[in-house]
Write a protein that holds these residues in place. Structure first.
Motif, short mmCIF file in Angstrom:
data_model
loop_
_atom_site.label_atom_id
_atom_site.label_comp_id
_atom_site.label_asym_id
_atom_site.label_seq_id
_atom_site.Cartn_x
_atom_site.Cartn_y
_atom_site.Cartn_z
N SER A 1 0.83 -1.19 0.00
CA SER A 1 0.00 0.00 0.00
C SER A 1 0.87 1.25 0.00
N VAL A 2 0.41 2.28 -0.69
CA VAL A 2 1.17 3.52 -0.85
C VAL A 2 0.53 4.62 0.01
N GLN A 3 1.33 5.19 0.87
CA GLN A 3 0.88 6.33 1.67
C GLN A 3 1.23 7.63 0.96
N ASN A 4 0.36 8.62 1.09
CA ASN A 4 0.58 9.96 0.52
C ASN A 4 0.57 9.98 -1.00
N ALA A 5 -0.20 9.08 -1.61
CA ALA A 5 -0.49 9.22 -3.03
C ALA A 5 -1.68 10.18 -3.17
N VAL A 6 -1.64 11.01 -4.19
CA VAL A 6 -2.72 11.96 -4.45
C VAL A 6 -3.64 11.35 -5.49
N VAL A 7 -4.94 11.34 -5.22
CA VAL A 7 -5.94 10.80 -6.13
C VAL A 7 -6.96 11.91 -6.40
N TYR A 8 -7.27 12.18 -7.67
CA TYR A 8 -8.18 13.29 -7.96
C TYR A 8 -8.88 13.08 -9.29
N LEU A 9 -10.00 13.78 -9.46
CA LEU A 9 -10.74 13.78 -10.71
C LEU A 9 -10.40 15.04 -11.48
N THR A 10 -10.35 14.92 -12.80
CA THR A 10 -10.08 16.08 -13.64
C THR A 10 -11.33 16.45 -14.44
#
Length: 252
Positions: A79-88
């Protein structure tokens, strides 16, 4: 058009602020979302995380000695901590969350705190908590967006980040310092926790481009459908240099 302004800081030093205005912020219409869906998921990285050796070469009494810095925070289960996930490209939806305080990036013991953060288009305070000069330099790509001399402990200078995208931060006085600010133009974003999980709620029904980002891997994109009142559950594997991400079960 690129604008250039030379300003005076509170201590009288010249401060250069260069704002790239070629891509203005996307207009976002905030309101109430009725019957929206949600996007949940987990971000993983199956590659070798890797580290870099940091050897401070000046101001050792504050910066400390050599250390190994992890390039991506990966847990035992990948698992990756501090990944940014967002919609464009989302023009209308829920309201922005209330901010407890203005966003800031702090030069503290020759590190940027926080190292990775998400802010909306607009203002950011650059702070120096160290008792010596930091020269904090921010870039959209290779283009300077601000370049600040902060010689005094406790100094705080506001800057504007006028458009969405990655802003890489470094220090011209301490070349090993590096941080990232991801600027967004809508409130549909999340930062993964230690378990790699995220939730984006109150998403109007539709089909969206979702981006998962981490500085080591760069952006990973995929299309995600969201149905009214449903949750779309994703399993995103970050890959270096990938233009798309795998996984995603869609609405359930």
């Amino acid at each position: 058009m690129t604008s250039l302004a030379i300003k005076k800081s509170p201590i009288g030093l010249s401060v250069m602020v260069i704002a790239a205005m070629t891509t203005p912020a996307y207009a976002y219409d905030a309101g109430t979302v009725t019957g929206g869906g949600s996007i949940t998921g987990k971000v993983v990285f199956n590659g070798t995380p890797g580290t870099r050796k940091v050897i401070p070469t000046k101001d050792i009494e504050v910066c400390g000695g050599p250390y190994e810095e992890t390039l991506i925070q990966v847990g035992p289960d990948k698992s990756v901590q501090n990944a940014v996930v967002y919609l464009t490209d989302i023009a209308k939806g829920k309201a922005w969350p209330t901010e407890a305080k203005k966003p800031e990036i702090n030069n503290n013991k020759c590190k940027f705190e926080p190292n990775i953060q998400v802010i909306r288009v607009g203002g950011l305070d650059v702070v120096n908590s160290d008792p010596m000069l930091h020269n904090t330099h921010g870039y959209y790509g290779k283009r300077t967006v601000f370049n600040l001399a902060l010689p005094n402990q406790g100094q705080r200078i506001p800057v504007e980040l006028p458009r969405p995208g990655e802003v890489r931060i470094d220090c011209d006085a301490h070349g090993w310092m590096e941080g990232w600010v991801y600027v967004v133009d809508n409130p549909y974003y999340a930062v993964t926790g230690a378990d790699g999980k995220f939730t984006i709620s109150d998403v109007p029904a539709g089909t969206y481009k979702l981006v998962a980002y981490q500085p080591l891997t760069g952006p990973n994109e995929q299309t995600v459908p969201v149905a009214a009142g449903k949750s779309s559950d994703l399993n995103i594997e970050l890959k270096k240099g990938a233009s798309s991400a795998q996984g995603g079960s869609g609405a359930r």
